[in-house]
Design a protein around this motif. Structure first.
Motif, PDB file in Angstrom:
ATOM      1  N   ASP A  29      32.659 -77.813  41.104  1.00  0.00           N
ATOM      2  CA  ASP A  29      32.264 -77.370  42.439  1.00  0.00           C
ATOM      3  C   ASP A  29      33.471 -77.245  43.367  1.00  0.00           C
ATOM      4  N   GLY A  30      34.657 -77.601  42.864  1.00  0.00           N
ATOM      5  CA  GLY A  30      35.879 -77.472  43.653  1.00  0.00           C
ATOM      6  C   GLY A  30      36.265 -78.710  44.442  1.00  0.00           C
ATOM      7  N   ASP A  31      35.558 -79.815  44.244  1.00  0.00           N
ATOM      8  CA  ASP A  31      35.880 -81.057  44.949  1.00  0.00           C
ATOM      9  C   ASP A  31      36.928 -81.841  44.167  1.00  0.00           C
ATOM     10  N   VAL A  32      37.906 -82.398  44.881  1.00  0.00           N
ATOM     11  CA  VAL A  32      38.894 -83.255  44.243  1.00  0.00           C
ATOM     12  C   VAL A  32      38.253 -84.624  44.027  1.00  0.00           C
ATOM     13  N   LEU A  33      38.222 -85.069  42.778  1.00  0.00           N
ATOM     14  CA  LEU A  33      37.606 -86.346  42.432  1.00  0.00           C
ATOM     15  C   LEU A  33      38.628 -87.472  42.396  1.00  0.00           C
ATOM     16  N   GLU A  34      39.868 -87.116  42.048  1.00  0.00           N
ATOM     17  CA  GLU A  34      40.889 -88.149  41.900  1.00  0.00           C
ATOM     18  C   GLU A  34      42.260 -87.494  41.830  1.00  0.00           C
ATOM     19  N   GLY A  35      43.259 -88.161  42.360  1.00  0.00           N
ATOM     20  CA  GLY A  35      44.638 -87.726  42.235  1.00  0.00           C
ATOM     21  C   GLY A  35      45.004 -86.575  43.152  1.00  0.00           C
ATOM     22  N   SER A  36      46.225 -86.093  42.946  1.00  0.00           N
ATOM     23  CA  SER A  36      46.685 -84.941  43.729  1.00  0.00           C
ATOM     24  C   SER A  36      47.925 -84.351  43.072  1.00  0.00           C
ATOM     25  N   ILE A  37      48.141 -83.092  43.353  1.00  0.00           N
ATOM     26  CA  ILE A  37      49.351 -82.376  43.003  1.00  0.00           C
ATOM     27  C   ILE A  37      49.762 -81.658  44.288  1.00  0.00           C
ATOM     28  N   PRO A  38      50.946 -81.050  44.342  1.00  0.00           N
ATOM     29  CA  PRO A  38      51.332 -80.362  45.582  1.00  0.00           C
ATOM     30  C   PRO A  38      50.236 -79.424  46.085  1.00  0.00           C
ATOM     31  N   LYS A  39      50.071 -79.399  47.404  1.00  0.00           N
ATOM     32  CA  LYS A  39      48.955 -78.698  48.054  1.00  0.00           C
ATOM     33  C   LYS A  39      48.785 -77.245  47.593  1.00  0.00           C
ATOM     34  N   LYS A  40      49.876 -76.481  47.518  1.00  0.00           N
ATOM     35  CA  LYS A  40      49.756 -75.074  47.105  1.00  0.00           C
ATOM     36  C   LYS A  40      49.261 -74.962  45.669  1.00  0.00           C
ATOM     37  N   LYS A  41      49.736 -75.833  44.806  1.00  0.00           N
ATOM     38  CA  LYS A  41      49.297 -75.810  43.406  1.00  0.00           C
ATOM     39  C   LYS A  41      47.839 -76.255  43.301  1.00  0.00           C
ATOM     40  N   GLN A  42      47.462 -77.245  44.090  1.00  0.00           N
ATOM     41  CA  GLN A  42      46.073 -77.704  44.093  1.00  0.00           C
ATOM     42  C   GLN A  42      45.140 -76.595  44.563  1.00  0.00           C
ATOM     43  N   SER A  43      45.566 -75.831  45.551  1.00  0.00           N
ATOM     44  CA  SER A  43      44.765 -74.692  46.023  1.00  0.00           C
ATOM     45  C   SER A  43      44.596 -73.649  44.923  1.00  0.00           C
ATOM     46  N   LEU A  44      45.661 -73.424  44.143  1.00  0.00           N
ATOM     47  CA  LEU A  44      45.571 -72.494  43.014  1.00  0.00           C
ATOM     48  C   LEU A  44      44.559 -72.991  41.985  1.00  0.00           C
ATOM     49  N   VAL A  45      44.592 -74.289  41.704  1.00  0.00           N
ATOM     50  CA  VAL A  45      43.655 -74.864  40.732  1.00  0.00           C
ATOM     51  C   VAL A  45      42.216 -74.681  41.199  1.00  0.00           C
ATOM     52  N   ILE A  46      41.954 -74.970  42.451  1.00  0.00           N
ATOM     53  CA  ILE A  46      40.590 -74.840  42.979  1.00  0.00           C
ATOM     54  C   ILE A  46      40.135 -73.381  42.940  1.00  0.00           C
ATOM     55  N   ALA A  47      41.024 -72.454  43.275  1.00  0.00           N
ATOM     56  CA  ALA A  47      40.686 -71.031  43.193  1.00  0.00           C
ATOM     57  C   ALA A  47      40.412 -70.633  41.742  1.00  0.00           C
ATOM     58  N   TRP A  48      41.225 -71.143  40.821  1.00  0.00           N
ATOM     59  CA  TRP A  48      41.042 -70.841  39.398  1.00  0.00           C
ATOM     60  C   TRP A  48      39.694 -71.362  38.913  1.00  0.00           C
ATOM     61  N   VAL A  49      39.325 -72.564  39.328  1.00  0.00           N
ATOM     62  CA  VAL A  49      38.034 -73.137  38.947  1.00  0.00           C
ATOM     63  C   VAL A  49      36.901 -72.249  39.463  1.00  0.00           C
ATOM     64  N   ASN A  50      37.009 -71.774  40.689  1.00  0.00           N
ATOM     65  CA  ASN A  50      35.969 -70.904  41.255  1.00  0.00           C
ATOM     66  C   ASN A  50      35.847 -69.602  40.477  1.00  0.00           C
ATOM     67  N   ILE A  51      36.978 -69.023  40.094  1.00  0.00           N
ATOM     68  CA  ILE A  51      36.972 -67.762  39.343  1.00  0.00           C
ATOM     69  C   ILE A  51      36.354 -67.951  37.962  1.00  0.00           C
ATOM     70  N   HIS A  52      36.642 -69.075  37.321  1.00  0.00           N
ATOM     71  CA  HIS A  52      36.221 -69.309  35.941  1.00  0.00           C
ATOM     72  C   HIS A  52      35.014 -70.244  35.831  1.00  0.00           C
ATOM     73  N   TYR A  53      34.279 -70.400  36.904  1.00  0.00           N
ATOM     74  CA  TYR A  53      33.173 -71.360  36.948  1.00  0.00           C
ATOM     75  C   TYR A  53      32.212 -71.229  35.766  1.00  0.00           C
ATOM     76  N   ASP A  54      31.733 -70.027  35.494  1.00  0.00           N
ATOM     77  CA  ASP A  54      30.737 -69.842  34.430  1.00  0.00           C
ATOM     78  C   ASP A  54      31.285 -70.251  33.064  1.00  0.00           C
ATOM     79  N   GLU A  55      32.520 -69.857  32.768  1.00  0.00           N
ATOM     80  CA  GLU A  55      33.131 -70.218  31.486  1.00  0.00           C
ATOM     81  C   GLU A  55      33.352 -71.729  31.395  1.00  0.00           C
ATOM     82  N   LEU A  56      33.782 -72.321  32.499  1.00  0.00           N
ATOM     83  CA  LEU A  56      34.020 -73.761  32.511  1.00  0.00           C
ATOM     84  C   LEU A  56      32.721 -74.542  32.315  1.00  0.00           C
ATOM     85  N   LEU A  57      31.662 -74.080  32.942  1.00  0.00           N
ATOM     86  CA  LEU A  57      30.368 -74.746  32.786  1.00  0.00           C
ATOM     87  C   LEU A  57      29.874 -74.627  31.341  1.00  0.00           C
ATOM     88  N   ALA A  58      30.062 -73.456  30.732  1.00  0.00           N
ATOM     89  CA  ALA A  58      29.678 -73.277  29.325  1.00  0.00           C
ATOM     90  C   ALA A  58      30.511 -74.203  28.443  1.00  0.00           C
TER      91      ALA A  58
END
Length: 84
Positions: free
Chosen positions: A41-70
């Motif tokens: 769902d894009g929520d950070v559960l634990e930890g951190s990486i640099p803010k710009k990289k974390q934003s990329l990860v969250i965007a990537w998760v949103n783009i690939h949501y269906d595949e990730l859920l499968a």
């Protein structure tokens, strides 16, 4: 741990955690030795990486949501996940 994707120096992993602490579907993202756990769902559960990289990860998760859920569903059934 199986790597399912790599981009901009970020390594994305998803694996089965029997009895793990994170009870929701999620991925692990590593960047330069730091790790963040992000729910599908894009929520950070634990930890951190640099803010710009974390934003990329969250965007990537949103783009690939269906595949990730499968992928998560396969892991929950004890099957192997697929890779991007």
């Amino acid at each position: 741990m199986p790597t399912i994707s790599m981009f901009y120096g970020i390594i994305i992993r998803m694996y089965r955690e029997i009895g793990g602490q994170h009870k929701v579907p999620h991925i692990h993202a590593e960047y330069q030795g730091e790790e963040v756990v992000v729910s599908l769902d894009g929520d950070v559960l634990e930890g951190s990486i640099p803010k710009k990289k974390q934003s990329l990860v969250i965007a990537w998760v949103n783009i690939h949501y269906d595949e990730l859920l499968a992928n998560w569903d396969l892991l929950e059934k004890g099957e192997k996940n697929f890779y991007y």
